[in-house]
Design an enzyme around this catalytic site. Structure first.
Site, PDB file in Angstrom:
ATOM      1  N   GLU A  47      43.834 -12.453  46.123  1.00  0.00           N
ATOM      2  CA  GLU A  47      42.545 -13.155  46.030  1.00  0.00           C
ATOM      3  C   GLU A  47      42.056 -13.422  47.460  1.00  0.00           C
ATOM      4  O   GLU A  47      42.868 -13.627  48.378  1.00  0.00           O
ATOM      5  CB  GLU A  47      42.765 -14.492  45.306  1.00  0.00           C
ATOM      6  CG  GLU A  47      41.577 -15.440  45.298  1.00  0.00           C
ATOM      7  CD  GLU A  47      41.945 -16.850  44.796  1.00  0.00           C
ATOM      8  OE1 GLU A  47      43.047 -17.317  45.080  1.00  0.00           O
ATOM      9  OE2 GLU A  47      41.091 -17.444  44.097  1.00  0.00           O
ATOM     10  N   ASN A 110      33.795 -16.154  43.422  1.00  0.00           N
ATOM     11  CA  ASN A 110      35.126 -15.731  43.852  1.00  0.00           C
ATOM     12  C   ASN A 110      35.420 -14.483  43.025  1.00  0.00           C
ATOM     13  O   ASN A 110      35.572 -14.588  41.801  1.00  0.00           O
ATOM     14  CB  ASN A 110      36.147 -16.849  43.566  1.00  0.00           C
ATOM     15  CG  ASN A 110      37.504 -16.556  44.162  1.00  0.00           C
ATOM     16  OD1 ASN A 110      37.813 -15.404  44.468  1.00  0.00           O
ATOM     17  ND2 ASN A 110      38.317 -17.581  44.319  1.00  0.00           N
ATOM     18  N   LYS A 127      35.648 -14.984  39.101  1.00  0.00           N
ATOM     19  CA  LYS A 127      36.616 -15.993  38.668  1.00  0.00           C
ATOM     20  C   LYS A 127      35.972 -17.054  37.766  1.00  0.00           C
ATOM     21  O   LYS A 127      34.946 -17.645  38.118  1.00  0.00           O
ATOM     22  CB  LYS A 127      37.212 -16.686  39.889  1.00  0.00           C
ATOM     23  CG  LYS A 127      38.360 -17.651  39.595  1.00  0.00           C
ATOM     24  CD  LYS A 127      38.955 -18.113  40.922  1.00  0.00           C
ATOM     25  CE  LYS A 127      40.144 -19.017  40.744  1.00  0.00           C
ATOM     26  NZ  LYS A 127      40.707 -19.407  42.083  1.00  0.00           N
ATOM     27  N   GLU A 146      36.829 -25.139  45.497  1.00  0.00           N
ATOM     28  CA  GLU A 146      36.310 -23.943  44.832  1.00  0.00           C
ATOM     29  C   GLU A 146      35.129 -24.273  43.937  1.00  0.00           C
ATOM     30  O   GLU A 146      34.222 -23.445  43.794  1.00  0.00           O
ATOM     31  CB  GLU A 146      37.425 -23.250  44.030  1.00  0.00           C
ATOM     32  CG  GLU A 146      38.473 -22.624  44.932  1.00  0.00           C
ATOM     33  CD  GLU A 146      39.377 -21.653  44.204  1.00  0.00           C
ATOM     34  OE1 GLU A 146      40.590 -21.868  44.209  1.00  0.00           O
ATOM     35  OE2 GLU A 146      38.867 -20.685  43.629  1.00  0.00           O
ATOM     36  N   CYS A 172      43.844 -15.881  40.374  1.00  0.00           N
ATOM     37  CA  CYS A 172      44.541 -17.098  40.711  1.00  0.00           C
ATOM     38  C   CYS A 172      44.659 -18.119  39.578  1.00  0.00           C
ATOM     39  O   CYS A 172      45.452 -17.921  38.668  1.00  0.00           O
ATOM     40  CB  CYS A 172      43.898 -17.711  41.949  1.00  0.00           C
ATOM     41  SG  CYS A 172      45.047 -18.774  42.816  1.00  0.00           S
ATOM     42  N   ASN A 197      45.892 -17.416  45.856  1.00  0.00           N
ATOM     43  CA  ASN A 197      46.131 -18.210  47.073  1.00  0.00           C
ATOM     44  C   ASN A 197      46.518 -19.591  46.553  1.00  0.00           C
ATOM     45  O   ASN A 197      45.637 -20.349  46.125  1.00  0.00           O
ATOM     46  CB  ASN A 197      44.860 -18.390  47.909  1.00  0.00           C
ATOM     47  CG  ASN A 197      44.369 -17.154  48.639  1.00  0.00           C
ATOM     48  OD1 ASN A 197      43.807 -17.253  49.707  1.00  0.00           O
ATOM     49  ND2 ASN A 197      44.524 -15.982  48.065  1.00  0.00           N
TER      50      ASN A 197
HETATM   51  N1  ING Z   1      44.685 -21.872  43.685  1.00  0.00           N
HETATM   52  C1  ING Z   1      45.583 -22.624  42.908  1.00  0.00           C
HETATM   53  C2  ING Z   1      46.138 -21.891  41.706  1.00  0.00           C
HETATM   54  O1  ING Z   1      45.686 -22.023  40.581  1.00  0.00           O
HETATM   55  C3  ING Z   1      46.141 -24.712  41.822  1.00  0.00           C
HETATM   56  C4  ING Z   1      45.060 -23.973  42.522  1.00  0.00           C
HETATM   57  C5  ING Z   1      47.412 -24.825  42.397  1.00  0.00           C
HETATM   58  C6  ING Z   1      45.893 -25.232  40.600  1.00  0.00           C
HETATM   59  C7  ING Z   1      48.422 -25.507  41.698  1.00  0.00           C
HETATM   60  C8  ING Z   1      46.884 -25.941  39.891  1.00  0.00           C
HETATM   61  C9  ING Z   1      48.151 -26.071  40.461  1.00  0.00           C
HETATM   62  O2  ING Z   1      47.120 -21.196  41.927  1.00  0.00           O
HETATM   63  C10 ING Z   1      43.601 -21.149  43.323  1.00  0.00           C
HETATM   64  N2  ING Z   1      42.966 -20.500  44.312  1.00  0.00           N
HETATM   65  O3  ING Z   1      43.184 -21.100  42.168  1.00  0.00           O
END
Ligand code: ING
Length: 312
Positions: A47, A110, A127, A146, A172, A197
């Protein structure tokens, strides 16, 4: 008969805020060179593979944040990647930040694209499940904006016929939501490409560490693969970006749910696996024969509700 494709997962190490897109594209091409040497047919990049994970920063001015976006694809910075891939006859998935002029306004997404072996863009995905928050949040140890920078995607979860198979994409946070894979599963998807990411720490729960994040990343991709009889490649941008750590843990998952390739580092690293798309058939014709086993008459809440409606 088999429908084998050799898949490369091109995990990226960190991209620093000061890194140029040209320098980053050179890293993508170096991974493509490795994929070519190893006989890959298809490569999955992460991503937002052209820039640092800029949603961690609050930027008010368009002049400051629009340089992280691409107005056309390919463009001057990315054309060398498309040309090299076409020269090698390798298809690829690439995640990037997209600016589009649509419906009379400027829109920000995204985005990921699916490119065939001739270097043609076969499909585009935007996304849908945007995590984080839409306003600057002083309570957080770092931002995850985001919902501020991007609109939710407007293409749904399409699939495309390519390389004698049925390919789908997501990005993601989408991997954490079963609806993502099921909508593609209901279209017969055999290979889901996704980049991520994922911060190593939780900005709201500092005690949550990288190991739990890696566990949830694997769990989400393995469940999606198994429950929809599809391969899944989940490929990270990893490592420490200007002091902000991202998990690695890129994996390629078989429709059995088993992990068949895994990255060992948090740097630029190519993982590979031979994926026989015919391996999806047994599961699609037995345990996950949707036509025989699903009971949509009982699933109404999944589309009629957004949030929870508690019992009296
Ligand atoms: N990053 C993270 C993901 O879903 C996140 C945001 C991290 C959400 C951990 C919940 C828990 O992997 C992106 N870019 O969506």
């Amino acid at each position: 008969m088999s429908r084998e494709i050799k898949v490369g997962g091109a995990q990226l190490g960190p991209i620093q805020r000061a890194d140029t897109k040209e320098a980053t594209v050179a890293r993508l091409i170096a991974l493509l060179d490795q994929a070519h040497e190893q006989g890959c047919d298809f490569v999955v990049f992460p991503e937002l593979a052209l820039t640092t994970f800029f949603p961690r920063y609050y930027m008010e001015s368009k002049d400051e944040f629009e340089p992280y976006f691409e107005r056309e694809m390919p463009n001057a910075a990315t054309r060398p990647l498309f040309e090299k891939a076409a020269e090698y006859g390798i298809g690829f998935y690439l995640g990037y930040a997209e600016i589009a002029q649509e419906e009379g306004r400027t829109r920000y997404f995204n985005t990921s694209i699916l490119v065939d072996k001739a270097g043609r863009i076969v499909g585009k995905y935007r996304k849908i499940h945007l995590p984080g928050h839409a306003e600057y949040d002083p309570e957080r140890s770092f931002q995850h904006l985001e919902k501020y920078y991007f609109e939710p995607g407007n293409y749904g979860f399409p699939v495309w016929r390519m390389m004698d198979g049925i390919f789908g994409m997501c990005l993601c946070n989408d991997r954490r939501w079963p609806e993502t894979y099921r909508v593609m599963g209901l279209q017969g998807v055999e290979f889901v490409a996704l980049g991520y990411n994922t911060p190593s720490v939780n900005s709201q729960r500092p005690e949550e560490r990288g190991e739990e994040r890696l566990f949830h990343s694997d769990l989400s991709a393995q469940a999606g693969a198994y429950q929809n009889a599809t391969f899944v490649a989940a490929i990270a941008k990893a490592g420490n970006e200007d002091g902000n750590p991202l998990i690695g843990g890129s994996i390629i998952v078989h429709p059995s749910g088993q992990i068949i390739a895994r990255a060992e580092t948090e740097d630029d690293e190519l993982i590979t696996a031979v994926c026989d798309l015919d391996d999806t058939t047994f599961y699609k014709k037995t345990i996950f024969d949707f036509a025989r086993h699903r009971r949509p008459e009982h699933y109404g809440r999944i589309v009629s509700q957004t949030g929870v409606e508690l019992p009296e």
